[in-house]
Design a protein around this motif. Structure first.
Motif, PDB file in Angstrom:
ATOM      1  N   THR A  21       0.170   2.580   6.921  1.00 36.10           N
ATOM      2  CA  THR A  21      -0.132   1.495   5.975  1.00 36.10           C
ATOM      3  C   THR A  21      -1.622   1.496   5.658  1.00 36.10           C
ATOM      4  OG1 THR A  21      -0.405  -0.080   7.795  1.00 36.10           O
ATOM      5  CG2 THR A  21       1.769   0.047   6.755  1.00 36.10           C
ATOM      6  N   ARG A  22      -1.950   1.061   4.445  1.00 35.50           N
ATOM      7  CA  ARG A  22      -3.338   1.055   3.957  1.00 35.50           C
ATOM      8  C   ARG A  22      -3.597  -0.230   3.200  1.00 35.50           C
ATOM      9  NH1 ARG A  22      -5.666   6.514   1.696  1.00 35.50           N
ATOM     10  NH2 ARG A  22      -5.891   6.721   3.957  1.00 35.50           N
ATOM     11  N   GLU A  23      -4.747  -0.801   3.428  1.00 37.82           N
ATOM     12  CA  GLU A  23      -5.076  -2.091   2.810  1.00 37.82           C
ATOM     13  C   GLU A  23      -5.245  -1.965   1.303  1.00 37.82           C
ATOM     14  OE1 GLU A  23      -5.350  -5.325   4.018  1.00 37.82           O
ATOM     15  OE2 GLU A  23      -4.218  -4.318   5.572  1.00 37.82           O
ATOM     16  N   SER A  24      -5.901  -0.922   0.818  1.00 38.20           N
ATOM     17  CA  SER A  24      -6.067  -0.767  -0.622  1.00 38.20           C
ATOM     18  C   SER A  24      -4.720  -0.592  -1.316  1.00 38.20           C
ATOM     19  CB  SER A  24      -6.976   0.426  -0.921  1.00 38.20           C
ATOM     20  OG  SER A  24      -6.422   1.620  -0.382  1.00 38.20           O
ATOM     21  N   THR A  25      -3.793   0.115  -0.687  1.00 34.90           N
ATOM     22  CA  THR A  25      -2.456   0.259  -1.252  1.00 34.90           C
ATOM     23  C   THR A  25      -1.715  -1.064  -1.252  1.00 34.90           C
ATOM     24  OG1 THR A  25      -2.402   2.532  -0.417  1.00 34.90           O
ATOM     25  CG2 THR A  25      -0.302   1.556  -1.049  1.00 34.90           C
ATOM     26  N   LYS A  26      -1.934  -1.862  -0.233  1.00 37.69           N
ATOM     27  CA  LYS A  26      -1.291  -3.176  -0.176  1.00 37.69           C
ATOM     28  C   LYS A  26      -1.732  -4.052  -1.337  1.00 37.69           C
ATOM     29  CE  LYS A  26      -0.883  -7.222   2.857  1.00 37.69           C
ATOM     30  NZ  LYS A  26      -1.276  -7.780   4.178  1.00 37.69           N
ATOM     31  N   VAL A  27      -3.006  -4.004  -1.684  1.00 39.51           N
ATOM     32  CA  VAL A  27      -3.505  -4.802  -2.801  1.00 39.51           C
ATOM     33  C   VAL A  27      -2.879  -4.341  -4.110  1.00 39.51           C
ATOM     34  CG1 VAL A  27      -5.574  -5.410  -4.103  1.00 39.51           C
ATOM     35  CG2 VAL A  27      -5.660  -5.331  -1.613  1.00 39.51           C
ATOM     36  N   VAL A  28      -2.782  -3.029  -4.296  1.00 43.36           N
ATOM     37  CA  VAL A  28      -2.191  -2.500  -5.528  1.00 43.36           C
ATOM     38  C   VAL A  28      -0.711  -2.854  -5.605  1.00 43.36           C
ATOM     39  CG1 VAL A  28      -1.679  -0.381  -6.805  1.00 43.36           C
ATOM     40  CG2 VAL A  28      -3.892  -0.662  -5.685  1.00 43.36           C
ATOM     41  N   GLN A  29      -0.003  -2.708  -4.502  1.00 45.39           N
ATOM     42  CA  GLN A  29       1.420  -3.053  -4.501  1.00 45.39           C
ATOM     43  C   GLN A  29       1.640  -4.534  -4.818  1.00 45.39           C
ATOM     44  OE1 GLN A  29       2.834  -1.855  -0.655  1.00 45.39           O
ATOM     45  NE2 GLN A  29       2.969   0.315  -1.176  1.00 45.39           N
ATOM     46  N   GLN A  30       0.818  -5.392  -4.250  1.00 42.94           N
ATOM     47  CA  GLN A  30       0.969  -6.814  -4.523  1.00 42.94           C
ATOM     48  C   GLN A  30       0.695  -7.127  -5.991  1.00 42.94           C
ATOM     49  OE1 GLN A  30       2.007  -8.910  -2.055  1.00 42.94           O
ATOM     50  NE2 GLN A  30       2.239 -10.484  -3.616  1.00 42.94           N
ATOM     51  N   ARG A  31      -0.308  -6.456  -6.568  1.00 47.15           N
ATOM     52  CA  ARG A  31      -0.605  -6.678  -7.983  1.00 47.15           C
ATOM     53  C   ARG A  31       0.539  -6.196  -8.872  1.00 47.15           C
ATOM     54  NH1 ARG A  31      -5.196  -4.525  -8.026  1.00 47.15           N
ATOM     55  NH2 ARG A  31      -4.697  -2.459  -8.792  1.00 47.15           N
ATOM     56  N   ARG A  32       1.118  -5.050  -8.543  1.00 47.54           N
ATOM     57  CA  ARG A  32       2.250  -4.536  -9.319  1.00 47.54           C
ATOM     58  C   ARG A  32       3.457  -5.468  -9.195  1.00 47.54           C
ATOM     59  NH1 ARG A  32      -1.326  -2.087 -11.051  1.00 47.54           N
ATOM     60  NH2 ARG A  32      -1.635   0.169 -11.166  1.00 47.54           N
ATOM     61  N   LEU A  33       3.632  -6.031  -8.014  1.00 50.95           N
ATOM     62  CA  LEU A  33       4.760  -6.945  -7.815  1.00 50.95           C
ATOM     63  C   LEU A  33       4.595  -8.202  -8.670  1.00 50.95           C
ATOM     64  CD1 LEU A  33       7.343  -7.134  -6.075  1.00 50.95           C
ATOM     65  CD2 LEU A  33       6.023  -8.386  -4.392  1.00 50.95           C
ATOM     66  N   LEU A  34       3.397  -8.725  -8.745  1.00 48.73           N
ATOM     67  CA  LEU A  34       3.153  -9.899  -9.577  1.00 48.73           C
ATOM     68  C   LEU A  34       3.261  -9.555 -11.059  1.00 48.73           C
ATOM     69  CD1 LEU A  34       0.146 -11.518  -7.650  1.00 48.73           C
ATOM     70  CD2 LEU A  34       2.561 -12.130  -7.552  1.00 48.73           C
ATOM     71  N   GLU A  35       2.823  -8.359 -11.439  1.00 49.75           N
ATOM     72  CA  GLU A  35       2.970  -7.958 -12.836  1.00 49.75           C
ATOM     73  C   GLU A  35       4.447  -7.845 -13.225  1.00 49.75           C
ATOM     74  OE1 GLU A  35       0.847  -4.345 -13.176  1.00 49.75           O
ATOM     75  OE2 GLU A  35      -1.157  -5.290 -13.187  1.00 49.75           O
TER      76      GLU A  35
END
Length: 913
Positions: A703-717
Motif C-alpha cells: 500500500t502507498r499513501e500517494s496512491t490512496k489519495v488518488v484512489q479516493q479522488r477517483r472514487l469521489l469523481e
C-alpha cells in the motif's frame, strides 16, 4: 357486412385473451404474487393517490372520475419536487418575516439626518463623522414618564398639586393624605388650614409641628411626600421634538432634553438656555456633562419654564487617528491643542507630522489645504468654523530590521547592523529545530499510569499508553460502561482517535494508517466497491469481535476489521498476519515529530529601492550552515525577509526525502525502516534479513499513501458523475413514463441510485498496488524492484489454509484448500447459488489483489472456463445478488395490455369502415 362481422369477432377474441391474463395477474397480486416489493408498493401508492383524488373531487362537488380524460391528466409530484416546494414556501415565509422585522426597525429607529457640514466632511475624509454628543440622545424613550416614587431632594419646594403624607401620634392621632390646593394650603382636621406653598421639604416638618402645637401638646409628627405635582414646560428652538411637555416636578433641564430627543443636528449643545419669565436663569453646556461628568449647572424646572436650544455655533471636524473622531462645536476653544483636548487626544499610532488641515476660504468662496506639524507652533494654529483636521496613522514599517521566518526555532525580527549575514541569524543547526519538534519529543517521555481498577477509579481520563506522544487508554469494559456517568468522560482517551496526533503535526506515517494496515492487509478499493452486495451478507457475522481473553479490542482495530469485513477476500490472510495485533491495541509507532528542513533551498526576499520590485535571492541552506560555505552566507540589507522551508512546504525530489517504510508479517526482522536514497523494495527486504519459510508472497499486500489519495479522488469523481447522471435521468423521466405506476417506480429507482452514490462517498480507499505475484513466488528475487516512497507498507502473510465463498450462496464460509478443486467445486460445497443469485456476474478475488469475473473469462466455445478456474490459498469466490429482477408475470401483463390495446384499435377501424 362481412368486414363488420370479422371486426366484431376479432374484438371479442382479443377481449377474451387479455381479460384472463389481467385477472390472473390481479389475483396473484392480492395473494402474494412474485411481483417485486418495489412494484407492489408503487401500485399501493397509486391506488392511495387515486382514492385521495376521488375524495377531493367529491368534496369539491365535481365528478369522481371522468372517463374521457387520460389517466395522466393530474401531475404526480416526485418527493424531490414536493420537498423543493416546501423549501421554497419556507424561504418565502422567512423572507417575509425578515422584511417585516426590518420594516419595524426602520419605523422605530428614524434615519439619521445629516447636516450640510457632515456631508462635506464625509466627501473629504471618506466616511460620515457623528456630531459629538448626538449618540446620547439616539435611543431616547418615545414618552417621558419619570419615576415618581423616589426620594425628593431637601431643597424641593412644596407647591399646588403636591400630596403630603402626615402622621401624628401622642395626645392626638392622625394619619392622612392631604393635597395642596390651588391656594397653596392644606386642611388638617381639628387643626385648620395651613399655608404650605413655597416651603422647602427640609423645613416642612418643623413648620407643621409649630402649627399643630398651637392646639395640641405632647405629640410628634412625620411628613412625607406622596404623589408629586406635574408641571408644564416648553422646549423650543433647534430641538428634535420641540413642543409643550408635562413632566414631573422633580424634572431638571437634562431630563427635559432627553424628553425632547436632544438638540437637532443644527442645534447647539454648548449654549442651552432656561428662561423663566423675562430672565435667563441658566445656561447649560452639554460638553461639561459629556467630557467631565459635571452636572452642577443643571437646574430644576418650574411650571412655565422655557428651554431654548439656539442654533449651533462654529464647528470643526476631527478625523483619523483620534480617540473620538467627530464634529465638535467650538465655544472658548480656538487652537488645535484645545480642540484635540475635546476629542481626548491622539491615538498611539497617530502621525505628528504633515497633518492635513482643510479650510473654507470665505473671502473667495473656495477651500484650501495646508499641512501642519503637531509641535508647539502647529498646536497653536487657530481654527475657524468649517475646518477639517485629519491626522493619518503612521506607516506600519520597521526600519533597520531583518525578519527570520519559516522552519526555525525562533522566528522573529532582528536588529540589522552593517555587515550582517545569514549565519548571524542561523548560527548553527540547532537554530532550525522548531518548538513543535521539541514539544513532540518531550511528550514522548511523559510518565503514564498503570491500568488497574484503583487508578481508573480516581483518574479515569489519564492515559495508560502513548502513540506519538499522545496518551490513549484501554478499551472500556462492560462493567465500567454500566457505571453512573460512565459515558460522560472523553471517549478519545480510549483509543477512538489514534489518527489525530500524527495528522495534527503533519506526520507522513500516522498511527491510523498503521492500525488499518496491521489489521487489514488484504482490503482494496476495487474489491470494496465491486463486492458491495456480498459484504452486506457477511456484515452480520463480522459486526463484533472480541479477543481471546474476552476483552474488546481498541476502536481503531475494530474499524479496520470492519473494513476488512466489507472486502470480498475475507479475513483469512488478515488474521494470519495480525493475529497478535487484533488482541491488543497499537500503542507505539515511529513517525517524524515535525517536518524536516529543506537544506537545498532557502530564500531572501528583498525590496529593490530603485524600482520597488521584489527580488528573491535563493541560497543553499545546508552549504551555508553545515559546510560553512561563505558564497552561500549572503549579506543582508535592512528590510530583508529570510524564509527557511521544510519538506512539507515544497515537494523535494524523492532522493532528498526522508522515507519510513513499514515491513510486517513474514519477515526475518519486521519493523519500520528508514529508506536510503535509491533503495528499492527488494533491497529493503534483503536488508531486513529476507523473508521466512512460511511467507506467502502471492497473498502479500503493498500500500502507498500517494496512491490512496488518488484512489479516493477517483472514487469521489465517480460519485459526482453518478449524481450528474441521476439528475439527467430525473429530468427526462417525466417524458418517458407511461402511467403513474411507472412514474412511482422511477422515483423509487432514483432514490436507490442516490443511496448508492451516498455510500460511494463514504467508502475509503486503502492505496493498494497489485504486485502481480504468482502462486509459486517464494524467493526474494520474486519481489519486484519497486522504488519506495514515504509511508509505504509491505505485508507478507503466512500461507493460509482456506478458500472463501461469499455472496448469494446458501453457506458463506471458508473451506479447506484442495489443489484438485476448482471454483465450481467450492461453490457446490457452499450449497450453490440461491434463488436470487446472479451467477452470470460471479467473480474470483485472488489473494494477490487481482479479480477474474465470469463475464470476461467465459467464451462462446468454452462457457465453463470460469467454473474450471483453479484457486489458490487465500482466494475468494463471490456470487453477487441479482438486484434488478423484473417478474415474468409482470412482463406478460404489459405485453397483453399492449396487444389488447392494439387489437382494439384495429377492430375499431374495421367497424368504422
Amino acid at each position: 357486412m362481412k368486414q363488420r362481422l370479422l371486426g366484431t369477432a376479432l374484438l371479442w377474441i382479443i377481449l377474451l385473451f387479455s381479460s384472463p391474463v389481467i385477472a390472473l395477474a390481479t389475483g396473484f397480486q392480492g395473494q402474494g404474487s412474485p411481483f417485486s416489493p418495489l412494484q407492489q408498493s408503487a401500485d399501493q401508492s397509486s391506488s392511495q393517490a387515486t382514492s385521495a383524488q376521488q375524495r377531493s373531487d367529491q368534496i369539491d362537488g365535481s365528478s369522481v372520475l371522468d372517463q374521457n380524460q387520460p389517466l395522466l391528466s393530474s401531475p404526480v409530484l416526485t418527493p424531490q419536487q414536493q420537498s423543493a416546494d416546501q423549501t421554497r414556501l419556507q424561504d418565502e415565509e422567512q423572507t417575509t418575516q425578515r422584511t417585516d422585522r426590518a420594516a419595524t426597525r426602520n419605523q422605530s429607529v428614524p434615519p439619521v439626518e445629516l447636516s450640510e457640514f457632515q456631508r462635506m466632511v464625509a466627501a473629504s475624509v471618506g466616511k460620515v463623522l457623528p456630531i459629538y454628543g448626538a449618540n446620547l440622545f439616539r435611543n431616547v424613550p418615545t414618552t417621558f414618564a419619570p419615576v415618581n416614587r423616589i426620594p425628593v431632594t431637601p431643597d424641593y419646594v412644596i407647591g399646588p398639586g403636591d400630596e403630603l403624607l402626615i402622621r401624628i401620634w401622642g395626645q392626638v392621632i392622625l394619619d392622612g393624605h392631604f393635597t395642596v390646593d390651588r391656594s397653596g394650603a392644606v386642611y388638617i382636621p381639628r387643626v385648620g388650614t395651613i399655608q404650605v406653598s413655597g416651603i422647602p421639604i427640609s423645613k416642612l416638618t418643623d413648620y407643621l409641628r409649630a402649627q399643630v402645637g398651637r392646639n395640641f401638646k405632647n405629640f410628634d409628627l412625620n411628613v412625607n411626600m406622596g404623589q408629586l405635582r406635574s408641571i408644564d414646560i416648553f422646549i423650543v428652538g433647534e430641538a428634535r421634538r420641540p413642543g409643550s411637555y408635562t413632566v414631573s416636578s422633580l424634572s431638571s433641564l437634562v431630563n427635559a432634553l432627553f424628553a425632547s430627543g436632544g438638540p437637532s443636528p443644527m442645534g447647539s449643545m454648548r449654549n442651552i438656555q432656561v428662561r423663566r419669565g423675562k430672565e435667563t436663569i441658566a445656561t447649560f453646556d452639554l460638553y461639561d456633562l459629556l467630557l467631565r461628568g459635571d452636572k452642577s449647572k443643571d437646574v430644576p424646572l418650574l411650571s412655565g419654564d422655557v428651554v431654548y436650544i439656539p442654533p449651533v455655533g462654529p464647528m470643526v471636524a476631527l478625523a483619523g487617528s483620534i480617540d473620538n473622531p467627530a464634529l465638535y462645536e467650538l465655544k472658548s476653544e480656538s487652537n488645535v491643542k484645545e480642540v484635540l483636548a475635546l476629542a481626548g487626544g491622539l491615538t498611539t499610532l497617530a502621525r505628528h507630522k504633515e497633518v492635513r488641515l482643510e479650510r473654507v476660504r470665505r473671502h473667495d468662496d473656495s477651500r484650501s489645504v495646508m499641512d501642519i506639524n503637531l509641535d508647539t507652533s502647529g498646536l497653536a494654529t487657530e481654527l475657524s468654523d468649517g475646518d477639517i483636521l485629519e491626522i493619518s496613522p503612521i506607516i506600519d514599517r520597521f526600519k533597520e530590521v531583518v525578519t527570520l521566518r519559516g522552519n526555525v526555532a525562533d522566528p522573529r525580527r532582528f536588529t540589522w547592523v552593517p555587515g550582517m549575514r545569514v549565519r548571524d541569524l542561523i548560527p548553527d543547526k540547532e537554530a532550525l529545530l522548531t518548538r513543535d519538534y521539541w514539544q513532540q519529543r518531550n511528550q514522548l517521555g511523559l510518565p503514564i499510569l498503570e491500568s488497574n481498577p484503583d487508578v481508573r477509579r480516581y483518574a479515569p481520563d489519564e492515559p495508560v499508553a502513548q502513540v506519538n506522544g499522545v496518551g490513549i487508554g484501554p478499551a472500556r469494559s462492560a462493567q465500567s460502561l454500566s457505571a453512573p456517568n460512565a459515558r460522560d468522560s472523553d471517549g478519545n482517551i480510549y483509543g477512538n482517535n489514534l489518527s489525530n496526533p500524527a495528522q495534527g503535526h503533519g506526520a507522513s506515517h500516522d498511527a491510523s494508517r498503521d492500525a488499518s494496515h496491521d489489521s487489514n492487509p488484504d482490503s482494496s478499493t476495487s474489491a470494496d466497491s465491486t463486492a458491495d452486495s456480498a459484504a452486506a451478507n457477511t456484515s452480520g457475522t463480522n459486526g463484533t469481535r472480541t479477543s481471546r481473553n474476552g476483552n474488546a479490542t481498541s476502536s481503531s482495530v475494530l474499524a479496520s476489521q470492519d473494513n476488512s469485513a466489507s472486502s470480498s477476500s475475507g479475513t483469512s490472510i488478515s488474521s494470519a498476519v495480525t493475529a497478535t495485533a487484533q488482541r491488543f491495541p497499537i500503542k507505539n509507532s515511529v513517525v517524524l515529530p515535525a517536518p524536516e528542513i529543506d537544506w537545498a533551498y532557502a530564500v531572501i526576499q528583498r525590496l529593490n529601492k530603485k524600482d520597488l520590485t521584489t527580488q528573491l535571492l535563493p541560497f543553499n541552506l545546508g552549504r551555508a550552515v553545515i559546510d560553512g560555505d561563505q558564497t552561500q552566507n549572503l549579506e543582508l540589507e535592512p528590510g530583508d525577509v529570510i524564509t527557511v522551508f521544510s519538506k512539507a512546504d515544497i515537494r523535494v525530489p524523492q532522493s532528498q526525502q526522508t522515507k519510513f517504510v513499514r515491513l510486517q508479517g513474514e519477515f526475518v526482522a519486521s519493523g519500520i525502516y528508514s529508506v536510503t536514497p535509491g533503495e528499492t523494495l527488494r533491497q529493503l527486504v534483503a536488508r531486513a534479513g529476507g523473508i521466512t519459510k512460511e511467507a506467502y508472497l502471492y497473498g502479500s499486500q503493498f500500500t502507498r499513501e500517494s496512491t490512496k489519495v488518488v484512489q479516493q479522488r477517483r472514487l469521489l469523481e465517480y460519485a459526482d458523475d453518478l449524481d450528474r447522471r441521476i439528475k439527467l435521468v430525473e429530468a427526462n423521466s417525466a417524458n418517458t413514463t407511461m402511467n403513474p405506476q411507472d412514474q412511482l417506480a422511477d422515483i423509487a429507482a432514483l432514490q436507490n441510485s442516490r443511496t448508492v452514490a451516498g455510500r460511494l462517498r463514504q467508502l475509503s480507499a486503502n492505496g493498494r498496488i497489485v504486485l502481480n505475484m504468482t502462486p509459486d513466488s517464494s524467493t526474494l528475487n520474486d519481489i519486484p524492484d519497486l522504488p519506495l516512497e514515504d509511508g509505504d507498507t509491505f505485508v507478507i502473510p503466512q500461507r493460509p489454509l482456506s478458500v472463501d465463498v461469499y455472496g448469494a450462496v446458501y453457506t458463506q464460509s471458508s473451506f479447506l484448500y484442495d489443489p484438485h478443486k476448482r471454483a465450481q467445486d467450492y461453490i457446490r460445497q457452499a450449497g450453490g447459488g440461491t434463488r436470487t443469485a446472479d451467477t452470470r456476474r460471479s467473480y474470483i478475488f485472488h489473494a494477490n489483489g487481482s479479480i477474474v469475473s465470469r463475464q470476461f473469462s467465459s467464451t462462446a466455445l468454452f462457457a465453463s472456463t470460469f467454473e474450471a478456474q483453479h484457486l489458490h490459498p487465500g482466494d475468494a469466490v463471490v456470487v453477487p445478488e441479482q438486484v434488478d429482477k423484473r417478474p415474468l408475470l409482470r412482463n406478460l401483463v404489459d405485453v397483453a395490455t399492449i396487444v389488447g390495446q392494439f387489437g382494439l384499435g384495429i377492430a375499431a377501424i374495421n367497424v368504422l369502415r
